[in-house]
Design an enzyme around this catalytic site. Sequence first.
Site, PDB file in Angstrom:
ATOM      1  N   ASN A  92      44.491  47.713  43.755  1.00  0.00           N
ATOM      2  CA  ASN A  92      44.049  46.902  44.901  1.00  0.00           C
ATOM      3  C   ASN A  92      44.063  47.694  46.219  1.00  0.00           C
ATOM      4  O   ASN A  92      43.412  47.305  47.185  1.00  0.00           O
ATOM      5  CB  ASN A  92      44.900  45.631  45.056  1.00  0.00           C
ATOM      6  CG  ASN A  92      44.653  44.593  43.973  1.00  0.00           C
ATOM      7  OD1 ASN A  92      45.545  43.841  43.605  1.00  0.00           O
ATOM      8  ND2 ASN A  92      43.426  44.532  43.455  1.00  0.00           N
TER       9      ASN A  92
ATOM     10  N   ASP B 103      44.615  35.337  39.919  1.00  0.00           N
ATOM     11  CA  ASP B 103      43.292  35.910  40.205  1.00  0.00           C
ATOM     12  C   ASP B 103      42.296  34.836  40.634  1.00  0.00           C
ATOM     13  O   ASP B 103      42.433  33.667  40.255  1.00  0.00           O
ATOM     14  CB  ASP B 103      42.785  36.641  38.950  1.00  0.00           C
ATOM     15  CG  ASP B 103      41.654  37.600  39.260  1.00  0.00           C
ATOM     16  OD1 ASP B 103      41.482  37.970  40.437  1.00  0.00           O
ATOM     17  OD2 ASP B 103      40.925  37.970  38.318  1.00  0.00           O
TER      18      ASP B 103
ATOM     19  N   HIS C 214      43.006  34.114  49.810  1.00  0.00           N
ATOM     20  CA  HIS C 214      44.388  34.599  49.698  1.00  0.00           C
ATOM     21  C   HIS C 214      45.332  33.642  50.419  1.00  0.00           C
ATOM     22  O   HIS C 214      46.406  33.315  49.925  1.00  0.00           O
ATOM     23  CB  HIS C 214      44.519  36.007  50.282  1.00  0.00           C
ATOM     24  CG  HIS C 214      43.651  37.031  49.608  1.00  0.00           C
ATOM     25  ND1 HIS C 214      43.560  37.131  48.244  1.00  0.00           N
ATOM     26  CD2 HIS C 214      42.832  37.999  50.106  1.00  0.00           C
ATOM     27  CE1 HIS C 214      42.725  38.118  47.930  1.00  0.00           C
ATOM     28  NE2 HIS C 214      42.270  38.650  49.046  1.00  0.00           N
TER      29      HIS C 214
END
Length: 254
Positions: free
Chosen positions: A73, A25, A42
Amino acid sequence: MEETKDLRDLVDRERLPSHIAIIMDGNGRWAQQRGEQRVFGHQNGVESVRQTAEAAAELGVRYLTLYAFSTENWNRPKEEVNALMHLLVITINNEIKTLNDNNIRLRAMGNLHCLDKKVKEELNEALDKTSHNSRMELILALSYSGRWEIVEAAKAIARQVKEGTLSEEKITEKLFSSYMNLPALPDPELLIRTSGEYRTSNFLMWQTAYTELYFTPKLWPDFRKEDLYEAIINYQQRERRFGKTSEQIINCKG
Ligand code: IPE
Ligand code: IPE
Ligand code: MG
């Protein structure tokens, strides 16, 4: 570098967790701190995956499960979901060779039917091409949620009871476990979550009943080998009692 080596040497190889699970995370915040779009975080998280998988395999960890995309998500903005799916396709494709070179088997869990066609294709190819590897299993949780997995198990059991192929008396915790996505995996001994959030966000709800939890403020793109060593060393200092008393545990050791 020297410091990394020192920390690695402090890991007790005799008492390694066989299964480590990680909630990766903090990618979005990492990017935002740099004035970038979330997807940049990411992208940078991929290197952390590489490093962590390598470190785990080098130590001798048998299973590493990474929470890459939760059921929830899917509710993110469409552009972010698309970017994540695109990144998955590229990364999986790029990593097949490294996985094979390191004798690592890729596996997946979650509601994989929901994934885009291209992701499914790349994933299936990687699962297939690494299926013979035996040093470590790297499990990606994709479109995954713990409650979904438990409900799927309950539905499968209910179907069998209805058909008459399973009787209610046979339903035990052990049997229930066998209806999970990857039933052969042992429960994780250690669950790590990065980014300073203290929750498990629907990850491995059934399997983490007695898992040791480790939280670090590090954002996922900053997570490196030494962070994994630190988490394992911390885990190794704990006493796992499973409901017993401390005295019972110490006597057992003796
Ligand atoms: C984790 O980072 C990656 C996924 C959930 C796919 P986040 O994207 O949740 O980053 P933060 O938590 O918003 O910083
Ligand atoms: C959990 O992170 C899911 C993954 C790491 C894939 P989230 O960022 O989605 O979790 P919440 O929403 O903060 O609980
Ligand atoms: Mg997050």
